[in-house]
Design an enzyme around this catalytic site. Structure first.
Site, PDB file in Angstrom:
ATOM      1  CG  ASP A   1      25.451  53.339  76.494  1.00 47.94           C
ATOM      2  OD1 ASP A   1      25.573  53.943  75.406  1.00 47.94           O
ATOM      3  OD2 ASP A   1      26.063  53.662  77.534  1.00 47.94           O
TER       4      ASP A   1
ATOM      5  CG  HIS B   1      27.615  57.207  76.109  1.00 47.50           C
ATOM      6  ND1 HIS B   1      27.624  56.034  76.829  1.00 47.50           N
ATOM      7  CD2 HIS B   1      28.742  57.873  76.474  1.00 47.50           C
ATOM      8  CE1 HIS B   1      28.695  55.989  77.590  1.00 47.50           C
ATOM      9  NE2 HIS B   1      29.400  57.096  77.390  1.00 47.50           N
TER      10      HIS B   1
ATOM     11  N   GLY C   1      36.162  58.869  79.487  1.00 49.53           N
ATOM     12  CA  GLY C   1      37.047  58.436  78.417  1.00 49.53           C
ATOM     13  C   GLY C   1      37.225  56.927  78.419  1.00 49.53           C
TER      14      GLY C   1
ATOM     15  CB  SER D   1      32.441  55.561  78.012  1.00 45.12           C
ATOM     16  OG  SER D   1      31.952  56.057  79.226  1.00 45.12           O
TER      17      SER D   1
ATOM     18  CG  LEU E   1       8.222  36.977  77.312  1.00 49.24           C
ATOM     19  CD1 LEU E   1       8.486  36.920  78.809  1.00 49.24           C
ATOM     20  CD2 LEU E   1       8.643  35.687  76.636  1.00 49.24           C
ATOM     21  N   GLY E   2       4.377  38.812  75.288  1.00 51.49           N
ATOM     22  CA  GLY E   2       2.953  39.105  75.186  1.00 51.49           C
ATOM     23  C   GLY E   2       2.260  39.289  76.514  1.00 51.49           C
TER      24      GLY E   2
END
Length: 289
Positions: free
Chosen positions: A61, A31, A136, A138, A190-191
């Site tokens: 992220d 972001h 800031g 982040s 994994l299905g």
């Protein structure tokens, strides 16, 4: 009527990043760079340099950048997630534009459930710290006293004090590896679908998640898993909800083994599943369910 204003306006956002390789690799939050036409990195010595985006993943992220600069000092991403609650940790970043700010605190908790304000996704493995983290920070580093990068600072609770969160190193390693090799994160498959278990008689949620569907020929089917069975743990971590299961799956890469604990009337049994890559027709199968 006046003539249209020909001026072009630009906006600028500030965030932090961490050099993780001497060859100029930098990790930050997705972001922080989202929508940016140009990314400039300012180093501690004051020099600025344009960075290219190697890849990013909005679900995690995280973003991986590279600058053309060699022999950079860098932080080693922790290989083991062995930091203990109460251990001293250090947050480094640019809060509110104040460059190279260092704050100190302790690791307050592990495996915190946090809803990201950026993509509304729920994570159940965040690190919590009381080291001061502000806008800031982040994309900045959370390190231990051995100088290891144990997390990437990302989320804050706006009305709280002394509560900050970081993406753990195990997820950083996984995302960086895929972005370097493939340019995008390779999903593990994994299905099978799982659902939260229905509430008990007293209204409390029953522990574990229930398998609702298993795709024929999938890794889950090959391991003998069946609809109706209840999963209570995976790779030693408790699975209490779909969010727990989704976080666990996000930490896997195709080819990784997942040790699942399946609840039974008396005790439980262990089932080993090797994750695969989603087949081309997985979308068609999902629409049929």
């Amino acid at each position: 009527m006046g003539r249209p204003d020909p001026r072009v306006y630009s906006s600028q956002s500030l965030g932090s990043g961490v050099v993780i390789g001497a060859d100029g690799l930098i990790v930050t939050n997705e972001h922080v760079i989202e929508g940016a036409a140009e990314i400039k990195v300012r180093f501690a010595d004051g020099r600025e340099q344009e960075a290219e985006v190697i890849g990013s993943d909005s679900d995690a992220d995280l973003a991986l950048l590279r600058v053309k600069r060699s022999a950079l000092p860098f932080l080693q991403v922790a290989e083991q997630d062995d930091s203990m609650i109460g251990e001293t940790v250090i947050a480094i970043g640019n809060p509110l534009g104040l460059e190279n700010t260092v704050t100190v605190g302790v690791l307050s908790a592990r495996d915190r459930t946090v809803r990201s304000p950026n993509n509304n996704r729920v994570y159940t493995d965040f690190l919590q710290t009381d080291a001061s983290i502000n806008p800031g920070n982040s994309g900045g580093a959370l390190v231990d006293l051995d100088g290891r990068l144990i997390g990437i600072n990302t989320a804050i609770v706006g009305d709280a004090q002394g509560i900050g969160f970081a993406i753990p190193a195990r997820r950083v390693r996984r995302v960086v590896r895929d972005l370097l090799h493939y340019g995008q994160v390779q999903p593990a498959w994994l299905g099978m679908f799982v659902t939260n278990r229905r509430e008990g008689r007293r209204g409390e949620g029953a522990p574990g998640v229930e398998i609702s569907e298993v795709m024929p020929g999938s890794p889950a089917a090959a391991a003998g898993l069946r609809p109706g069975e209840v999963l209570v743990a995976g790779n030693g971590r408790t699975i209490a909800s779909r969010d727990d299961f989704a976080t666990l799956l996000a930490q896997l890469a195709p080819g990784d083994r997942l040790a699942l604990k399946v609840a039974e009337k008396e005790g439980s049994r262990e089932v080993s599943v090797r994750a695969g890559s989603p087949p081309p027709d997985v979308g068609d199968w999902m629409l049929e369910q």
